[in-house]
Structures are given as structure tokens and as C-alpha cells.
Design a protein around this motif. Structure first.
Motif, short mmCIF file in Angstrom:
data_model
loop_
_atom_site.label_atom_id
_atom_site.label_comp_id
_atom_site.label_asym_id
_atom_site.label_seq_id
_atom_site.Cartn_x
_atom_site.Cartn_y
_atom_site.Cartn_z
N THR A 256 34.34 37.14 55.07
CA THR A 256 35.80 37.09 54.92
C THR A 256 36.15 36.43 53.60
N PHE A 257 36.88 37.16 52.77
CA PHE A 257 37.32 36.64 51.48
C PHE A 257 38.65 35.93 51.70
N GLN A 258 38.67 34.61 51.42
CA GLN A 258 39.84 33.78 51.69
C GLN A 258 40.33 33.14 50.39
N PRO A 259 41.17 33.84 49.63
CA PRO A 259 41.68 33.24 48.39
C PRO A 259 42.82 32.27 48.68
N ASN A 260 43.05 31.34 47.76
CA ASN A 260 44.17 30.43 47.91
C ASN A 260 45.50 31.18 47.80
N ARG A 261 45.47 32.23 47.00
CA ARG A 261 46.66 33.08 46.85
C ARG A 261 46.21 34.54 46.94
N GLY A 262 47.08 35.37 47.49
CA GLY A 262 46.75 36.79 47.56
C GLY A 262 46.19 37.17 48.92
N PRO A 263 45.91 38.46 49.10
CA PRO A 263 45.49 38.96 50.42
C PRO A 263 44.05 38.61 50.76
N HIS A 264 43.82 38.36 52.05
CA HIS A 264 42.47 38.18 52.55
C HIS A 264 41.82 39.54 52.73
N ALA A 265 40.50 39.54 52.82
CA ALA A 265 39.76 40.78 53.07
C ALA A 265 38.52 40.43 53.88
N SER A 266 38.04 41.36 54.67
CA SER A 266 36.82 41.11 55.43
C SER A 266 36.04 42.40 55.60
N ALA A 267 34.76 42.24 55.87
CA ALA A 267 33.88 43.38 56.09
C ALA A 267 32.63 42.88 56.80
N THR A 268 31.96 43.76 57.47
CA THR A 268 30.70 43.42 58.15
C THR A 268 29.53 43.97 57.35
N VAL A 269 28.57 43.10 57.06
CA VAL A 269 27.38 43.51 56.33
C VAL A 269 26.19 43.52 57.27
N ARG A 270 25.40 44.56 57.20
CA ARG A 270 24.19 44.69 58.01
C ARG A 270 23.03 44.94 57.06
N LEU A 271 22.16 43.94 56.93
CA LEU A 271 21.09 44.01 55.94
C LEU A 271 19.81 44.58 56.53
N ALA A 285 26.80 38.42 46.37
CA ALA A 285 26.87 39.77 45.79
C ALA A 285 28.16 40.47 46.21
N TRP A 286 28.55 40.31 47.46
CA TRP A 286 29.79 40.91 47.97
C TRP A 286 30.99 40.36 47.20
N ALA A 287 30.99 39.02 46.98
CA ALA A 287 32.07 38.40 46.23
C ALA A 287 32.15 38.95 44.80
N THR A 288 30.99 39.17 44.20
CA THR A 288 30.96 39.74 42.85
C THR A 288 31.55 41.14 42.84
N GLY A 289 31.23 41.92 43.87
CA GLY A 289 31.81 43.25 43.98
C GLY A 289 33.34 43.20 44.04
N ILE A 290 33.87 42.25 44.81
CA ILE A 290 35.33 42.09 44.89
C ILE A 290 35.91 41.75 43.53
N GLU A 291 35.25 40.85 42.79
CA GLU A 291 35.71 40.48 41.45
C GLU A 291 35.72 41.69 40.52
N THR A 298 33.27 49.10 51.09
CA THR A 298 32.30 49.87 50.31
C THR A 298 31.15 48.99 49.85
N MET A 299 31.47 47.79 49.37
CA MET A 299 30.44 46.86 48.89
C MET A 299 29.54 46.43 50.02
N ALA A 300 30.10 46.17 51.19
CA ALA A 300 29.30 45.77 52.34
C ALA A 300 28.32 46.87 52.74
N ARG A 301 28.80 48.10 52.78
CA ARG A 301 27.92 49.22 53.13
C ARG A 301 26.82 49.39 52.07
N ALA A 302 27.20 49.21 50.81
CA ALA A 302 26.23 49.37 49.73
C ALA A 302 25.13 48.31 49.81
N LEU A 303 25.48 47.09 50.19
CA LEU A 303 24.47 46.04 50.35
C LEU A 303 23.48 46.37 51.46
N GLY A 304 23.92 47.13 52.44
CA GLY A 304 23.04 47.53 53.53
C GLY A 304 21.95 48.49 53.11
#
Length: 449
Positions: A256-271, A285-291, A298-304
Motif C-alpha cells: 500500500t502506497f501511503q503518501p502524505n499528500r495525494g491518492p493512496h494506491a495498493s496492489a498484491t504482489v505474488r513472488l 522495486a514497486w515503489a520505484t515503479g510508482i515513481e 501492472t508493476m506488481a504483476r511484473a514483479l511476479g
């Protein structure tokens, strides 16, 4: 421009050679012996000399070295005598990445896996990144590639301070735990190097650090500029966002991406790779993808799709229902993480052949190695692989086994292979472990089985 790489077959050097050649530079190199790496370089047009000789060096070439190259090396000596340009491997890598958004992955542990995850996942997500990872990727693919996108992912080596040659747009710090004291001298100097690394970011660059790690959390609080934390715990005070990891099963977590400002985001990663420490790596790595603007799902699925890097819990084969793996773990924290991850996927006994790496590391962390290795069911510790260090009287594998419950010291690694093979039973899992020549034992143990 011309480049000549001394020790071109080394894991870190081969990536530089491939990237420079991919950019159309004239590249030559040398190494003491032929290897799969030197053969791969020859296959892409790099001229390789086997053996070190002053005649190998073009007078017009910039000469690239790693910290392992000694001043007496004839190729380095002639280059210096001529006044040729001498570049450290990291400086040449930075040149190869000119004009790209540089993602530097640093940390005492996990940087190879994390940079490999990023290389695979960003490729899967369609960014076509360039990368330089200090190991092979799934399927034996090269750890170096010049892609067509705007992103360059690099494993940033702290062992000799060379990671300070980079100016990353995103700097990832997986953890900060004392190591390489043969170079830094003190824990304080080692920690300061990471402070300096964080300060190397471009203006507006992002620092991503593991809040579960005491050293990385302290860095996040001390650093200036944009900072995100990640981990299973709470957000590090003062950071701009937190990536919360909620582990829901083996190799599975909700991020779960929890910024101080702006929208939250979440995804499930299965490695596809085992161990809770891999979920930590995946979160960074997921955080870098968001940046970089990749959709979180998409990033979560790609990490899988990531299947591991070479020598990171790499399966060597199975014989008589006994699995044999090889792992690069050479620090107590890495050893513990590997054994715990192995226990998650194996119902049989875990047998380890561990080769200590460096006399200084063995002497400094013998007790910690003993505690970590005792998590396995049976352990053989071999003699020390000295690498760049000269032997130290009284420092050998016995320093570790003397403090263990189940450890046995066997100086010769080939004898250690025979002993561990003789003790293995169907259903067991054997791991050869260390950063040195122990990696060669897998086929030998399989033959013995």
C-alpha cells in the motif's frame, strides 16, 4: 572512444564492457583466464586477451579497472606510465548511462536481487530499461543491457565507496549493516558513506529506504530532499510517503502506497522467489515503479515474473531426491535470511557447506555467523576464501564452528563436499553458500550423490 577493461570477465566488469560496446564504443579487455563471460564478450565483438600483458593496452584507450586490480598489474602500470586516462568501473558505468534516469540500488544486502527485480519488472512493464546487475538474470540472461527507454538501473557497490560516483534520480537503500570494515575501518565510516551516497542524488531525486532496518531508517531521517520509507512497520518520521507491506502468505503481500499528500494506491504482489526478505526487496522495486509512472497493479504483476538472479538460491540439480542449491550469502544477515527462506519451502533437512569470505569478515563476525548457521540441520564450514586479503594467523572456519552447536570445520572444500554428500538423505536440501569458489561445488556434490 576506446576503452580497455582489465579483468573484463569479472561480474561487474563484463556489464560495463557490454554496455559500452552496445553504445558503439571500441572495447577491448583482458583477463587471467577464459570464462563464459569472456566468451560472451567476444561474441558481441569485444576483443579479449587472455593473460595480462602491457602489449594488450592501446595507447589511445581509457583504461577501466576495479578495486581488485593491483598497482603492479602490467597493463595498469603501462597505462599510468603513459599518462592514459584511468577510470574506475563505476565511473565507466556512469559514462555508459549518460542521459538516462539513473536508478541506483545500494545496501549491505539485497542490492543484486532488487536491481534484478527492477530490470525484469520494468522490462515486463514496457519501459525497456538499460541495466547493469552484478549477476545473471533468469535463464542465464546477461545482467547488462542497453535498452531503448529513459531508465538505467544499476547495482551500486558500497564495498569500496565507488557508489559515490553515481548521481541517481532514485537511490534505493535496502539496509545499512556494518561490513567491508577492511576498507572503511570503522562502522561510523561505513555509515557515513551511505549519508554521502544519499547526498549524490540529482536535485529533486528520491531516496527510498527500508524502515524496518535501523540503519536505513536513521539515514531516511537524516537525509534531505524527497524520501519514502517501506516496510512492515510504521512510516519513518519525516518521510514523504510509506509503502506498507502486509504479508498474507509465503511470497505474497499487499503493498500500500501511503503518501502524505495525494491518492493512496495498493496492489498484491505474488513472488516466485521465497523468503520474506524478498517481499521487502519487491516493495522497494514497486515503489520505484510508482515513481517512474508505472501503474501499481501492472508493476506488481511484473514483479511476479522475476525468477531470481544467478547465485541467489540458484538450483543446481536434484539427485536421489536430494536438491542442491547455491547461494551467494556471505554476511551473517544474508546467511540467516537464506536458511529461513529455505525452511519455508523444504520439508526435509537443510544441509549447508559454508565458505567464509575474507579473513577480516570472518574475524569480525564469527559469533554472528555461528548463530545464523545453527539454524540449519547440519553445517560444514570450510577454510576462508581470502579474495583480496592475505591470510591472518589463527583466522579460519574453526572460529565459527567453535561457537556452533551443529557445525564442523573441514578445511578443504572438496572434502567438505564429500562429507556433506555422505550425510544427505532423500528429501534433504543441500546449499553451498559463500561469495568465493564454493560456487563450483554444486556439480561435484551431485556427482557424489
Amino acid at each position: 572512444m576506446k576503452f580497455h577493461l582489465i579483468g573484463a570477465g569479472g561480474v561487474g566488469m563484463v556489464a560495463v564492457a557490454e554496455l559500452l560496446a552496445s553504445r558503439g564504443q571500441t572495447v577491448t579487455g583482458s583477463d587471467a583466464t577464459a570464462s563464459a563471460n569472456t566468451q560472451r564478450l567476444e561474441s558481441i565483438g569485444v576483443t579479449i586477451f587472455i593473460g595480462q600483458d602491457a602489449g594488450n593496452v592501446d595507447p589511445d584507450a581509457a583504461v577501466v579497472i576495479s578495486s581488485a586490480i593491483k598497482p603492479a598489474n602490467p597493463e595498469l602500470a603501462i597505462a599510468r606510465a603513459r599518462g592514459q586516462r584511468i577510470l574506475h568501473r563505476s565511473e565507466a558505468l556512469a559514462l555508459a548511462a549518460t542521459g538516462l534516469d539513473f536508478i541506483a540500488v545500494a545496501g549491505a544486502h539485497g542490492k543484486t536481487t532488487t536491481s534484478g527485480m527492477l530490470a525484469v519488472a520494468l522490462t515486463e512493464a514496457g519501459l525497456d530499461p538499460s541495466y547493469a546487475v552484478g549477476s545473471t538474470l533468469p535463464g542465464g540472461a546477461s545482467g547488462a543491457k542497453l535498452g531503448g527507454g529513459d531508465v538505467f538501473v544499476a547495482e551500486a557497490d558500497e564495498s569500496d565507496g565507488s557508489f559515490l560516483n553515481y548521481t541517481p534520480a532514485v537511490a534505493i537503500v535496502t539496509n545499512i549493516e556494518p561490513d567491508h570494515l577492511d576498507h572503511y575501518g570503522t562502522e561510523e565510516a561505513f555509515q557515513q558513506a551511505f549519508v554521502d551516497f544519499a547526498a549524490c542524488r540529482v536535485r529533486g531525486g528520491l531516496l527510498i529506504g527500508c524502515g524496518d532496518d535501523e540503519g536505513a531508517a536513521a539515514l531516511l531521517q537524516a537525509a534531505e530532499g524527497r524520501r519514502w520509507s517501506y516496510g512492515t512497520g510504521n512510516q519513518v518520521p519525516g518521510t514523504d510517503a510509506h509503502i506498507k507491506i502486509t504479508i498474507t502468505g509465503p511470497g505474497t503481500a499487499t503493498l500500500t502506497f501511503q503518501p502524505n499528500r495525494g491518492p493512496h494506491a495498493s496492489a498484491t504482489v505474488r513472488l516466485a522467489v521465497p523468503g520474506d526478505h524478498m517481499l521487502l526487496n519487491a516493495a522497494s522495486a514497486w515503489a520505484t515503479g510508482i515513481e517512474l509512472g508505472v501503474d501499481p497493479e501492472t508493476m506488481a504483476r511484473a514483479l511476479g515474473t522475476f525468477r531470481g538472479t544467478g547465485r541467489r538460491f540458484e538450483k543446481r540439480g536434484t539427485k536421489n531426491s536430494i536438491d542442491v542449491y547455491d547461494d551467494y550469502a556471505h554476511h551473517p544477515t544474508e546467511v540467516e535470511a537464506t536458511i529461513r527462506a529455505t525452511a519455508q519451502q523444504s520439508e526435509g533437512r537443510i544441509l549447508v557447506v559454508f565458505q567464509p569470505h575474507l579473513y577480516s569478515r570472518t574475524q569480525n563476525f564469527a559469533r554472528e555467523f555461528a548463530k545464523a548457521l545453527d539454524l540449519a540441520d547440519d553445517v560444514i564450514v570450510t577454510g576462508v576464501y581470502g579474495a583480496r586479503e592475505e591470510p591472518v594467523e589463527g583466522v579460519d572456519g574453526f572460529l565459527i564452528t567453535d561457537q556452533m552447536v551443529r557445525g564442523e570445520f573441514v578445511e578443504d572444500m572438496h572434502e567438505a563436499a564429500r562429507v556433506i554428500a555422505s550425510r544427505a538423505q532423500p528429501g534433504d536440501l543441500i546449499v553451498t553458500m559463500g561469495a568465493g569458489s564454493v560456487t563450483k561445488l554444486g556439480p561435484e556434490i551431485l556427482d557424489l550423490l
